[in-house]
Design a protein around this motif. Structure first.
Motif, PDB file in Angstrom:
ATOM      1  N   ASN A 193     -26.127 -32.743 -27.303  1.00 29.52           N
ATOM      2  CA  ASN A 193     -24.893 -33.176 -26.636  1.00 29.52           C
ATOM      3  C   ASN A 193     -24.944 -32.724 -25.181  1.00 29.52           C
ATOM      4  O   ASN A 193     -24.085 -31.970 -24.719  1.00 29.52           O
ATOM      5  N   THR A 195     -24.562 -34.068 -22.064  1.00 30.92           N
ATOM      6  CA  THR A 195     -23.490 -34.348 -21.105  1.00 30.92           C
ATOM      7  C   THR A 195     -22.252 -33.524 -21.405  1.00 30.92           C
ATOM      8  O   THR A 195     -21.656 -32.906 -20.513  1.00 30.92           O
ATOM      9  N   ARG A 196     -21.864 -33.492 -22.673  1.00 29.86           N
ATOM     10  CA  ARG A 196     -20.661 -32.754 -23.038  1.00 29.86           C
ATOM     11  C   ARG A 196     -20.841 -31.254 -22.821  1.00 29.86           C
ATOM     12  O   ARG A 196     -19.925 -30.569 -22.346  1.00 29.86           O
ATOM     13  N   ASN A 199     -20.394 -30.414 -19.170  1.00 33.11           N
ATOM     14  CA  ASN A 199     -18.999 -30.550 -18.729  1.00 33.11           C
ATOM     15  C   ASN A 199     -18.116 -29.407 -19.211  1.00 33.11           C
ATOM     16  O   ASN A 199     -17.170 -29.016 -18.513  1.00 33.11           O
ATOM     17  N   LYS A 207     -22.040 -29.850 -12.861  1.00 23.99           N
ATOM     18  CA  LYS A 207     -21.308 -31.095 -13.170  1.00 23.99           C
ATOM     19  C   LYS A 207     -21.584 -32.167 -12.127  1.00 23.99           C
ATOM     20  O   LYS A 207     -21.650 -33.355 -12.450  1.00 23.99           O
ATOM     21  N   LEU A 210     -24.894 -33.709 -12.702  1.00 23.12           N
ATOM     22  CA  LEU A 210     -24.890 -34.519 -13.919  1.00 23.12           C
ATOM     23  C   LEU A 210     -24.682 -35.994 -13.613  1.00 23.12           C
ATOM     24  O   LEU A 210     -25.100 -36.863 -14.382  1.00 23.12           O
ATOM     25  N   ASN A 211     -24.042 -36.295 -12.490  1.00 24.75           N
ATOM     26  CA  ASN A 211     -23.720 -37.680 -12.159  1.00 24.75           C
ATOM     27  C   ASN A 211     -24.870 -38.431 -11.517  1.00 24.75           C
ATOM     28  O   ASN A 211     -24.745 -39.637 -11.269  1.00 24.75           O
ATOM     29  N   THR A 214     -29.153 -40.677 -13.693  1.00 23.64           N
ATOM     30  CA  THR A 214     -28.805 -41.243 -14.998  1.00 23.64           C
ATOM     31  C   THR A 214     -29.730 -42.377 -15.415  1.00 23.64           C
ATOM     32  O   THR A 214     -29.706 -42.797 -16.573  1.00 23.64           O
TER      33      THR A 214
END
Length: 660
Positions: A193, A195-196, A199, A207, A210-211, A214
């Motif tokens: 998990n 991405t979660r 976050n 964070k 993370l963007n 992708t």
């Protein structure tokens, strides 16, 4: 029930199966894999089992099992395909089938898969542990921000005790009671998990990263120069000083607050179009407007350098001073962050409407949205600020020089000289080849696209009349003309506690009670004159401030600060005082409670005084005592033309003499 006919009919064509790079396999596994792959190709081509067995040597009973493995869905959403045939690769997690034997406290091994057996025995336990790790907001079993593996282990022990696991069973029979297994389980859940987990467990920097990366194409794509620029502010990573004159006539260096650097960076080339050093604790809307105005209307020229040995590299500078077509060029999109200064109404309305660009608001703490300007700030910091003896580093634990403030004073790292170094560094940045631009410098990249007989792209330019009158960068307000025949007061307007008029308005009694529209240049440091327009929009010319505010150059922000101090009775400004001089004397006043060894003025005082000095041109002085005759320079010149027995005009007599 497995059916070969149905599997072959519904399976993807073999050419679309995920493949394996055999060069990555161990030499002893290559031959085994090749036989497995050939067997599956023949199997899905519907060759006979006997033929496949004779050709590859693989038992007939193994073929259906291998085929099922190839058709299983992997974590990436695709079938395993030929990846399932790599020797020693599991497509399902390991599950222990043999019962756990008795184990002594210091005995090693023999417990592989024990946690898996426990989770199979209590199916709800795995769901509960996963919920703890993921910090599911629906349940909120554990209100901690970042659950540690040791804390999860305590929750695990408590849960299995409630389920009735005895002290003679795993994990109570081991030395560490299964904490390593829980740690591995937690790591696997977080990795599955990704991405979660970032976050809910990581900081703003993680964070933000993370963007990006992708694998998806960006929604907004810019490919040509001046498609987009990025504007952001960066707090300079070093301490600096300014020089004050002491009452004894000597000079003393005093420490400034850390300054801000705000820049306009062209996204495609990473060229810095304009920049501004801000002598304040925060960047304001006036600073944003000023740096945008400089990027469009100001032609860059090299500074007069005073630092020994400092020179500009050849063909270096800002685009407006090097490339003719870059001077006055407008862009299409402006990327701004979510800071309050950028949300100000003058920035959003005046600049957006007047210059015709689109504003792309960036989310707070998401620096990845403005990668060009952030990367540029990092390069400037590494080339200049972080090399100074007074550097503060990127944070208290990375690159901070010991006793940075003391070294700024010891080595006299003056802000004016740092500004020269900064201008040369920015010019050098624009002239440095970049591998991301095919070894072209940002200036060469812009020249390649903008110059030549047939430019590769065209840019919009602000009309000359708009760049000259400055209305694009101003705020318009409505005021009422005051005065009248009854009182004998000539017509005037009131702005921020001061009267404005001109010879035409002073005779225009018909305008009393009417409205005038006033243009206030938000980026101008001289608030002593404003431009007026009649109600029908006709130009009425410039209005000049009257009285004590007319003597010294100052900005609107400085006047508001002085008015606030007067209102709260922090300072007193008489009818004959120059408010800017009184304010400078207030900022230069030492604190009687200052401890020995400390500088007489706080860094905040020094920074404010420096900002006002840059606006007004006044000298920085410690404990200055304003002289009355300094505030009447203009009146003295007028009176000096008349015959007088007095060497210096007396203030009390000036008003009487001017009544004639």
């Amino acid at each position: 029930m497995w059916s070969r006919r149905e599997a072959v009919a519904t399976a993807l064509p073999l050419d679309l199966w995920p493949k394996v790079q055999k060069a990555a396999l161990r030499s002893e596994d290559v031959e085994k894999y090749e036989s497995y792959e050939l067997a599956m190709r023949l199997y899905f081509e519907y060759q006979s089992v006997k033929f496949i067995t004779e050709r590859t040597g693989i038992a007939a009973a193994s073929l259906p099992r291998m085929a099922r493995k190839c058709l299983e869905i992997a974590s990436d959403g695709k079938i395993f395909g030929f990846r399932a045939l790599v020797p020693h690769v599991r497509i399902e997690p390991y599950r222990r089938r043999a019962p756990l034997g008795r184990k002594f406290g210091e005995q090693q091994g023999g417990q592989t898969g024990a946690l898996g057996m426990m989770l199979d025995r209590f199916p709800e336990l795995e769901e509960k542990l996963t919920r703890f790790i993921k910090q599911d907001a629906k349940y909120k079993d554990v209100p901690e921000f970042r659950l540690r593996s040791r804390d999860l282990h305590k929750l695990f022990i408590k849960a299995i005790q409630e389920y009735g696991v005895s002290a003679s069973e795993w994990p109570f029979t081991t030395k560490h009671r299964g904490i390593k297994s829980i740690r591995n389980f937690m790591r696997d859940v977080l990795d599955r998990n990704f991405t979660r987990s970032v976050n809910i467990r990581e900081g703003t920097a993680a964070k933000a990263h993370l963007n990006v990366g992708t694998g998806h194409a960006p929604f907004l794509h810019f490919s040509e120069p001046y498609d987009v620029v990025e504007i952001d502010a960066y707090r300079i990573d070093c301490h600096s000083t300014v020089t004050f004159r002491t009452p004894e006539g000597t000079e003393r260096d005093l420490l400034l607050d850390r300054l801000w650097l705000i820049a306009v960076v062209e996204s495609a080339s990473a060229a810095i179009l304009s920049y501004l050093v801000v002598y304040r604790s925060e960047v304001t809307k006036e600073d944003v407007i000023k740096v945008v105005r400089d990027a469009i209307t100001k032609r860059w020229h090299p500074m007069e350098l005073t630092v020994d040995g400092l020179n500009y590299p050849p063909d270096a500078g800002l685009p407006s001073g090097i490339i003719d077509r870059a001077y006055g060029a407008l862009w299409s999109v402006t990327k701004l962050d979510g800071a309050l200064a950028h949300l100000a109404k003058p920035v959003h309305e005046n600049l957006r409407k007047g210059l015709g660009f689109v504003i792309n608001w960036g989310a707070v703490a998401h620096f990845e949205r403005r990668d060009s300007v952030e990367r540029t700030f990092g390069q400037i910091a590494n080339k200049l600020f972080k090399r100074l003896p007074s550097t503060t580093g990127s944070n208290p634990h990375s690159g901070r020089a010991p006793n940075a403030q003391e070294k700024a004073l010891k080595h006299k790292i003056r802000a004016a000289e740092v500004a020269e170094l900064l201008d040369v560094t920015i010019a050098q940045h624009n002239a440095t080849p970049n591998s991301g631009l095919s070894s072209l410098s940002p200036l060469q990249y812009l020249q390649y696209h903008l110059e030549g007989d047939i430019p590769l792209c065209t840019t919009r330019h602000l009309p000359k009349e708009m760049s000259k009158n400055g209305r694009t960068f101003s705020t318009t307000i409505s005021v009422t003309v005051r005065g009248g025949r009854e009182s004998g007061r000539r017509p005037y307007i009131q702005l921020d506690g001061a009267r404005y008029t001109n010879p035409i308005l002073a005779e225009a009694g018909y305008l009393v009670g009417k409205r005038l529209f006033i243009d206030i240049d938000n980026a101008d440091d001289d608030f002593r004159q404003v431009r007026a327009y009649l109600e029908n929009g006709a130009d009425f010319g410039y209005l000049c401030v009257q009285g004590k505010w007319a003597h010294t150059k100052h900005s609107r922000r400085t006047r508001k600060v002085i008015n606030s101090l007067v209102y709260h009775r922090t300072i007193v400004v008489s009818e004959f005082d120059d408010p800017v001089h009184i304010y400078m004397a207030y900022l230069g006043k030492t604190n009687s409670k200052t401890k020995r060894g400390m500088q007489p003025l706080s860094a905040k005082q020094v920074t404010k005084a420096t900002q006002v000095s840059r606006e007004s041109g006044l000298e920085l002085v410690i404990d200055a005592e304003p002289k009355p005759d300094e505030f009447h320079t203009r009146t003295t010149k007028i009176v000096a033309n008349r015959s007088s027995l007095l060497d210096t005009p007396v203030i009390g007599l000036m008003k009487v003499r001017n009544r004639r």
